[in-house]
Design an enzyme around this catalytic site. Sequence first.
Site, PDB file in Angstrom:
ATOM      1  CG  MET A  30      -1.886  -1.204   1.159  1.00  0.00           C
ATOM      2  SD  MET A  30      -3.416  -0.930   2.049  1.00  0.00           S
ATOM      3  CE  MET A  30      -2.795  -0.794   3.700  1.00  0.00           C
ATOM      4  N   GLY A  36      11.075  -2.566   5.539  1.00  0.00           N
ATOM      5  CA  GLY A  36      10.307  -3.815   5.616  1.00  0.00           C
ATOM      6  C   GLY A  36       9.842  -4.236   4.224  1.00  0.00           C
ATOM      7  CG  HIS A  37       6.935  -1.891   2.148  1.00  0.00           C
ATOM      8  ND1 HIS A  37       6.831  -0.713   2.846  1.00  0.00           N
ATOM      9  CD2 HIS A  37       5.708  -2.477   2.217  1.00  0.00           C
ATOM     10  CE1 HIS A  37       5.586  -0.576   3.296  1.00  0.00           C
ATOM     11  NE2 HIS A  37       4.890  -1.628   2.945  1.00  0.00           N
ATOM     12  N   GLY A 149       4.923 -10.340   4.002  1.00  0.00           N
ATOM     13  CA  GLY A 149       5.685 -10.157   5.246  1.00  0.00           C
ATOM     14  C   GLY A 149       5.046 -10.890   6.416  1.00  0.00           C
ATOM     15  CG  ASP A 152       0.757  -7.014   7.854  1.00  0.00           C
ATOM     16  OD1 ASP A 152       0.038  -6.284   8.522  1.00  0.00           O
ATOM     17  OD2 ASP A 152       1.781  -6.604   7.252  1.00  0.00           O
ATOM     18  CG  MET A 186      11.065  -0.947  10.034  1.00  0.00           C
ATOM     19  SD  MET A 186      12.222  -0.985   8.678  1.00  0.00           S
ATOM     20  CE  MET A 186      13.694  -0.521   9.558  1.00  0.00           C
ATOM     21  CB  SER A 188       3.023   2.552   6.037  1.00  0.00           C
ATOM     22  OG  SER A 188       3.618   1.664   5.130  1.00  0.00           O
ATOM     23  NE  ARG A 189      -2.683   1.630  10.296  1.00  0.00           N
ATOM     24  CZ  ARG A 189      -2.990   0.685   9.420  1.00  0.00           C
ATOM     25  NH1 ARG A 189      -2.127  -0.275   9.183  1.00  0.00           N
ATOM     26  NH2 ARG A 189      -4.149   0.695   8.780  1.00  0.00           N
TER      27      ARG A 189
HETATM   28  P1  AMP Z   1       1.559  -2.921   3.464  1.00  0.00           P
HETATM   29  O1  AMP Z   1       2.102  -1.893   2.530  1.00  0.00           O
HETATM   30  O2  AMP Z   1       1.524  -2.498   4.889  1.00  0.00           O
HETATM   31  O3  AMP Z   1       0.231  -3.486   2.983  1.00  0.00           O
HETATM   32  O4  AMP Z   1       2.573  -4.147   3.436  1.00  0.00           O
HETATM   33  C1  AMP Z   1       2.932  -4.759   2.229  1.00  0.00           C
HETATM   34  C2  AMP Z   1       3.697  -6.006   2.540  1.00  0.00           C
HETATM   35  O5  AMP Z   1       4.884  -5.674   3.261  1.00  0.00           O
HETATM   36  C3  AMP Z   1       2.915  -7.012   3.418  1.00  0.00           C
HETATM   37  O6  AMP Z   1       3.176  -8.322   2.960  1.00  0.00           O
HETATM   38  C4  AMP Z   1       3.511  -6.761   4.779  1.00  0.00           C
HETATM   39  O7  AMP Z   1       3.416  -7.877   5.639  1.00  0.00           O
HETATM   40  C5  AMP Z   1       4.959  -6.452   4.442  1.00  0.00           C
HETATM   41  N1  AMP Z   1       5.584  -5.702   5.525  1.00  0.00           N
HETATM   42  C6  AMP Z   1       5.193  -4.544   6.072  1.00  0.00           C
HETATM   43  N2  AMP Z   1       6.000  -4.168   7.079  1.00  0.00           N
HETATM   44  C7  AMP Z   1       6.937  -5.142   7.177  1.00  0.00           C
HETATM   45  C8  AMP Z   1       8.065  -5.349   8.038  1.00  0.00           C
HETATM   46  N3  AMP Z   1       8.379  -4.494   9.011  1.00  0.00           N
HETATM   47  N4  AMP Z   1       8.809  -6.453   7.842  1.00  0.00           N
HETATM   48  C9  AMP Z   1       8.501  -7.349   6.869  1.00  0.00           C
HETATM   49  N5  AMP Z   1       7.462  -7.206   6.022  1.00  0.00           N
HETATM   50  C10 AMP Z   1       6.681  -6.121   6.179  1.00  0.00           C
END
Ligand code: AMP
Length: 280
Positions: A30, A36-37, A149, A152, A186, A188-189
């Site tokens: 997102m 992390g991403h 990741g 989640d 890590m 985004s929030r």
């Molecule tokens: P999001 O943008 O939050 O929807 O996350 C996109 C992907 O990145 C999802 O598969 C998350 O689980 C992964 N993700 C987010 N934060 C982390 C993190 N700190 N470590 C590993 N993967 C992450």
Amino acid sequence: MILFKTVASLQDHLGKLHNRNVKIGFVPTMGALHQGHLALIKECKRKCDIIICSIFINPTQFNDKKDFEKYPVTIENDIYLLETNKTDILFLPSVDEVYTEGLEQLQNFNLGYLENILEGKYRPGHFQGVCNVVYRLLNVVRPGIIFLGRKDYQQYLVLKKMMQEFFPGIYIEAVNIKREKNGLAMSSRNMRLSDDAKNKAAAINKNLKFIQQHILTKDFNWLKQIATENLLANGFEKIDYIELCDAETLLPVDAVSNKQLIVLIAAFIEGVRLIDNLLL
Ligand code: AMP
């Protein structure tokens, strides 16, 4: 990096790649990208010939409208990070491109109890939204591997269940949680937190570790009570859950066994809901 904003243009490009039999890796996000991403992108680079990342803030997975409206958008920096990490394709669709029949016409996925426990209990409809978007994206991208990741963790299990039914040929690679130096997972929030709250929020990881250290000798409910008090004393205003679960099923357990277990926490600080977990 090539940027596509429409399904048609991306599919046209991917058609050629699918014919050439290259291994396509997919990292759905997102945006508001962080390390992390990028860990997912790097793992994708190691395992695949082509890296496709999508950035789409999926409206159907936000049960709280305010949370959706406040979701950080940093698209220029995201593009810079993806380019410097050698991403091949960025898919940046509009809501209309993804939800061609509108946001009310959603598919219903059979997720069983996973839909209603932990995150599902506190965020009704969240996982149906997640499945709707990933189902649509996978139908467009048709990757060999999707990278998710462990941050989640329940989302990973939910998507595994959805994909077993609809995309059994796509392999799922789960990537470990990337943390700040102080242990904060890590997210985004985290961008919405003050520096002070970022420091205090490290208490989530500290308490996950505290539970891990003592789980063999102490009762989980007692550990949960201590962790709750610690989080509240560290500036957290609300705790949704602290649970000990079987890592394969996410069903709650109250004692250690020979199964792989996981502790999961969801809590609010400065009005921001953070989640984290630790495999024991
Ligand atoms: P999001 O943008 O939050 O929807 O996350 C996109 C992907 O990145 C999802 O598969 C998350 O689980 C992964 N993700 C987010 N934060 C982390 C993190 N700190 N470590 C590993 N993967 C992450």
